[in-house]
Design a protein around this motif. Sequence first.
Motif, mmCIF file in Angstrom:
data_model
loop_
_atom_site.group_PDB
_atom_site.id
_atom_site.type_symbol
_atom_site.label_atom_id
_atom_site.label_comp_id
_atom_site.label_asym_id
_atom_site.label_seq_id
_atom_site.Cartn_x
_atom_site.Cartn_y
_atom_site.Cartn_z
ATOM 1 N N GLU A 115 3.467 17.623 3.881
ATOM 2 C CA GLU A 115 4.195 18.275 2.946
ATOM 3 C C GLU A 115 4.629 19.612 3.589
ATOM 4 O OE1 GLU A 115 2.520 19.303 -0.747
ATOM 5 O OE2 GLU A 115 2.799 17.025 -1.337
ATOM 6 N N THR B 144 0.733 -1.103 -0.206
ATOM 7 C CA THR B 144 -0.062 0.064 -0.075
ATOM 8 C C THR B 144 0.987 1.415 0.081
ATOM 9 O OG1 THR B 144 -1.770 -1.196 1.120
ATOM 10 C CG2 THR B 144 -1.898 1.025 1.045
ATOM 11 N N VAL B 145 0.459 2.278 -0.769
ATOM 12 C CA VAL B 145 1.375 3.192 -0.796
ATOM 13 C C VAL B 145 0.878 4.399 -0.001
ATOM 14 C CG1 VAL B 145 1.921 5.193 -2.503
ATOM 15 C CG2 VAL B 145 1.444 3.098 -3.562
ATOM 16 N N GLU B 146 1.633 4.900 0.635
ATOM 17 C CA GLU B 146 1.428 5.695 1.861
ATOM 18 C C GLU B 146 1.351 7.195 1.237
ATOM 19 O OE1 GLU B 146 0.419 6.334 4.903
ATOM 20 O OE2 GLU B 146 0.182 4.060 4.883
ATOM 21 N N GLY B 147 0.383 7.961 1.341
ATOM 22 C CA GLY B 147 0.371 9.194 0.929
ATOM 23 C C GLY B 147 0.864 10.386 1.724
ATOM 24 N N THR B 148 1.239 11.460 1.015
ATOM 25 C CA THR B 148 1.709 12.446 1.867
ATOM 26 C C THR B 148 0.898 13.555 1.974
ATOM 27 O OG1 THR B 148 2.810 13.099 -0.224
ATOM 28 C CG2 THR B 148 4.049 12.690 1.997
ATOM 29 N N SER B 149 0.292 13.791 3.304
ATOM 30 C CA SER B 149 -0.691 14.863 3.363
ATOM 31 C C SER B 149 -0.253 16.136 3.295
ATOM 32 C CB SER B 149 -1.337 14.597 4.883
ATOM 33 O OG SER B 149 -0.767 15.203 5.675
ATOM 34 N N LEU B 150 -1.033 17.285 3.093
ATOM 35 C CA LEU B 150 -0.838 18.490 2.938
ATOM 36 C C LEU B 150 0.107 18.969 4.273
ATOM 37 C CD1 LEU B 150 -3.758 20.315 1.641
ATOM 38 C CD2 LEU B 150 -1.767 19.643 0.379
ATOM 39 N N LYS C 263 2.612 24.776 -3.171
ATOM 40 C CA LYS C 263 2.318 23.341 -3.028
ATOM 41 C C LYS C 263 3.279 22.433 -3.975
ATOM 42 C CE LYS C 263 -2.115 22.337 -2.751
ATOM 43 N NZ LYS C 263 -3.546 21.820 -3.452
ATOM 44 N N ARG D 159 -15.308 18.172 10.281
ATOM 45 C CA ARG D 159 -14.363 17.226 9.206
ATOM 46 C C ARG D 159 -13.808 17.943 8.156
ATOM 47 N NH1 ARG D 159 -14.522 12.017 9.953
ATOM 48 N NH2 ARG D 159 -12.597 12.177 8.853
ATOM 49 N N TYR E 90 -3.589 2.683 -3.781
ATOM 50 C CA TYR E 90 -3.457 4.263 -3.648
ATOM 51 C C TYR E 90 -4.268 4.884 -2.463
ATOM 52 C CZ TYR E 90 -0.235 4.261 -7.506
ATOM 53 O OH TYR E 90 0.860 4.284 -8.369
ATOM 54 N N LYS E 91 -4.988 3.895 -1.691
ATOM 55 C CA LYS E 91 -5.984 4.507 -1.180
ATOM 56 C C LYS E 91 -5.558 5.329 0.141
ATOM 57 C CE LYS E 91 -5.888 0.271 1.746
ATOM 58 N NZ LYS E 91 -6.491 -0.985 1.988
ATOM 59 N N ASN E 92 -4.235 5.350 0.388
ATOM 60 C CA ASN E 92 -3.862 6.211 1.505
ATOM 61 C C ASN E 92 -3.098 7.510 1.096
ATOM 62 O OD1 ASN E 92 -4.392 4.609 3.839
ATOM 63 N ND2 ASN E 92 -2.552 3.481 3.635
ATOM 64 N N ARG E 93 -3.278 7.831 -0.426
ATOM 65 C CA ARG E 93 -2.872 8.999 -0.709
ATOM 66 C C ARG E 93 -3.974 10.029 -0.706
ATOM 67 N NH1 ARG E 93 0.279 8.615 -6.379
ATOM 68 N NH2 ARG E 93 2.135 7.499 -5.649
ATOM 69 N N TYR E 94 -3.416 11.290 -0.847
ATOM 70 C CA TYR E 94 -4.211 12.325 -0.705
ATOM 71 C C TYR E 94 -4.463 12.677 -2.457
ATOM 72 C CZ TYR E 94 -3.450 12.553 4.040
ATOM 73 O OH TYR E 94 -3.304 12.064 5.540
ATOM 74 N N MET F 67 -8.072 15.150 3.362
ATOM 75 C CA MET F 67 -8.422 13.694 3.333
ATOM 76 C C MET F 67 -8.053 12.771 2.532
ATOM 77 S SD MET F 67 -12.783 14.018 3.992
ATOM 78 C CE MET F 67 -13.424 14.346 5.464
ATOM 79 N N HIS G 106 -4.270 15.747 -3.954
ATOM 80 C CA HIS G 106 -3.365 16.380 -4.639
ATOM 81 C C HIS G 106 -2.348 15.477 -5.435
ATOM 82 C CE1 HIS G 106 -0.015 16.438 -1.605
ATOM 83 N NE2 HIS G 106 -1.328 16.263 -0.741
ATOM 84 N N GLU G 107 -2.299 14.061 -5.033
ATOM 85 C CA GLU G 107 -1.316 13.274 -5.500
ATOM 86 C C GLU G 107 -1.888 12.614 -6.869
ATOM 87 O OE1 GLU G 107 1.377 11.751 -1.977
ATOM 88 O OE2 GLU G 107 -0.710 11.622 -1.385
#
Lengths: 533, 339
Positions: free
Chosen positions: A27, A18-24, A530, A440, B158-162, B113, B164-165
């Motif tokens: 960043e 699973t790909v970890e996203g980078t939140s704002l 950004k 939220r 990609y479910k943990n991505r945001y 989110m 803007h990615e």
Amino acid sequence: MKLFKKKKMVATNEFNQTVEGTSLTKEAWKRLRKNKMAVVGMVVVIIYALLAIFADALPLYPYDEAITQHQNLRPSLTRSAGELMLEQRLKNIYFQAWRNGELAVSEEDDARIREWVQESRTNAVWDLVYKYGEEARANGTFEFSRSAQRQIDRMLEDIENDIQITVNHLYAYDADGERYEVANADYQTLLNLYSTLLNVEPSLVETTLRNEVRTSVSNQVRANDETLEGEDLEAAVELEMDALGEEGYQERATQNLVGYIMQLARREAERDVSAQNSEGTITFPYKGSFELSSGMTAEIEASKMHERRYYLGTDYLGRDLLSRIIYGGQISIAIGLVGTIASFVIGILVGSLAGYLGGRVDYYLMRFVDIMYGLPYMLLVIICMAIFGRNILNLFLALALVSWLTIARMVRGQIMSLKNQEYVEAARSMGASTFHIILRHMIPNSLSVIIVYSTIRIPAFIMQESFLSFLGLGVQAPYASWGSLIGDAVSSMTLYPYKLIAPSVVMVVFLFAMNFFGDGLRDAFDPQSKNQL
Amino acid sequence: MSGNSTILEVKDLYQHFPIDNGGIFKKQIGAIRAVDGISFTVKKGETLGIVGESGCGKSTTVRSIAQLYKPTSGEVLFHGVDLCKADKKTLLKERRNIQMIFQDPYASLDPRMTVRTIISEPLNIYNRRGLLDHKWTKDEIEDRVEELMEKVGLNKLYKNRYPHEFSGGQRQRIGIARALALNPEIILADEPVSALDVSIQAQILNLIIDLQKEMGITFIFIAHDLGVIQHISSRVIVMYLGKIMEISTSEELYKNPKHPYTEALLSAAPVPDPKVERNRKRIVLEGDVPSPDKERHGCYFYDRCPHKMEFCSCNIPPMFKAGENHEVACWLYDKEGHN
Ligand SMILES: Nc1ncnc2c1ncn2[C@@H]1O[C@H](COP(=O)(O)OP(=O)(O)OP(=O)(O)O)[C@@H](O)[C@H]1O
Ligand SMILES: [Mg+2]
């Protein structure tokens, strides 16, 4: 079980992770870390915060302990208070000698000293005559007068013998030999203990205590109503005493008793420790329990008073400036934080109400804000402080009351612009409640702006508090804040510049750091940057 | 297309936005008549297109249907239940079956989110309120999110991505997945492709068509682009100034436009073949779209109509039947000859 499953991301094969996203936020943090000034600022702020939080645990002298002999000592890293005291005394003696023509000075310097005296450049004069005096004494061309010699001898003796004692806990023993702490004992026990210590009848002590309580009540009554006199006063005091009752009396009397006994114990400890000192059976600094000759046990800290080192010097009452600056920082930073948080809360409440409800509510709230904006801001605070009394809590309140305006406007703007965002509409079309939307979507999306703004506000609060303290409206003695320290130092600026420089530098460094950090945060959260990762 | 049962019926819908004078008491000095009395029905399983110039009230129509605005008057009947008058609970229950896809794939996803949170948001909201068939567990929701991501062609890893990615097209897929989460019967798509590049437009359109075939979802689909509408929809509504000008099946509309406005609209759309493009006749309308803040007593298209008659200026045309499944609001097609 579930907890583990979530935390551990098992790679079943190398393409199936699973790909970890980078939140704002992540960043923004990354960008912040790239901004060197902001990081330095952040580190400095953290250091300050830690110092302020753990001030009590630091090996500092109490910030409100005034030692008369230690007034106005210079900052020094190497020399103890005793040496500095002696040097100052010598300077005075040499200066007197120069005045009386007993100290020979070269003609050129003589003229210079005269000029400096005219200009009241006291420090320069002192330093120069001290140099000459020491030289002359080494050469044997100068001898102290008898009175001067006596002064010096007495001071040397004091330096050797003066002991500073703090009694932290005091224990006594009851009839069965059971140990108890004096500060927590009840009235009867203390009464008995005190009368035994003084060797008088308990009834006598009790009479005295009753009179004391009555006097303090009477003073209180008179302070409340100055017109009362004679019989009216008697009646009023009687009424108060009745209201106080036996329980109230005992409570007050107990307080007094504890004070007296502690004082007694301290004096006794001083005497005992001095005795041991002259016998050479005690080493300083001493910390631990100590048997008093009256049979009580005290937890004491004892040190040679004039062996203290004041790295940043002392103030006009002989209080350690380093300690005062750190404890003052506690208050200054607290004011910055509390003011910001209070204005944050009021501002968010008013702003989101106005922004979300809109219409007439918005109109009236914003006009109110406009009117508040129009009023002279500092004047309001000063009036508040004058009306509600000058204590720290009121200072917090007064500052918070007038400083939520900008935050309210900002939050309103944020909420209004977010209200029409498509993702908010999307949430509404999914049947989300208003509460859910605010919690939220709106708050997370406007928080960064608000936080950034608040960080930038903290220095402003500290400045305002300093300004008020400078005017004498801020923090009251024995508390200190950076502002009040600076304010106190200004009057003796030429004679003791270090008193002004130290707190100013400390404060300026903090404000700089805070500003750099705030600016860094703002840049980091700026959506425009950004993509400049 | 399965059956002919009506799923949604809009009756005489008005949506006026008040204009106030900006003073303390907010006196209303007029209204923008964004939607000014429209009626139509949507059949189960079909795709109904809505076209029209910018500002003619297309978005407002679907937003009113989704109850994002409270309509000024009129009825929106979903399975016979009037959503405008329904109480909160009924509305919530019915709204589950009406979801929206938005125009701007950047603005319609909360930037703070993760994709998972975004897609599961409707599920969570309904789950919390106990409006789903049963209380879903976290794992069930997780599985559903992954299933949806795969369905719209996103990599579930990609479910943990945001947001803007992701690219614009991918974001729109996220938006579609979110709309699908509750298994709605009808999806209101407000220009879902107009913010995208042409090549990606085709992908998204095909995705929508596939989903519809697979799940039998009814679509109301708004677009500017007549080509897109023709590609995707079975019936088309042409709107102008908050009024319906023409309703027809899309084939019929393109072959045989009746309303002068539709003719003009069609003639303005470019044709891929350069030869045809060069030789075809264009109808150029005079003037701009008038402001929607006036009350009108005649045909709404009167000011710019190339065939206008005096009669048109003071009589609002009703919908005339102009063939099977073809209605048009123009006095030219009045069989009874009032004019
Ligand atoms: N919330 C609102 N308040 C006031 N006026 C509005 C509001 N929303 C839309 N309008 C007005 O209603 C009219 C119709 O707007 P709408 O968004 O429905 O047009 P549209 O057909 O979707 O246009 P586009 O193709 O550009 O999206 C416009 O004149 C617009 O200015
Ligand atoms: Mg629109």
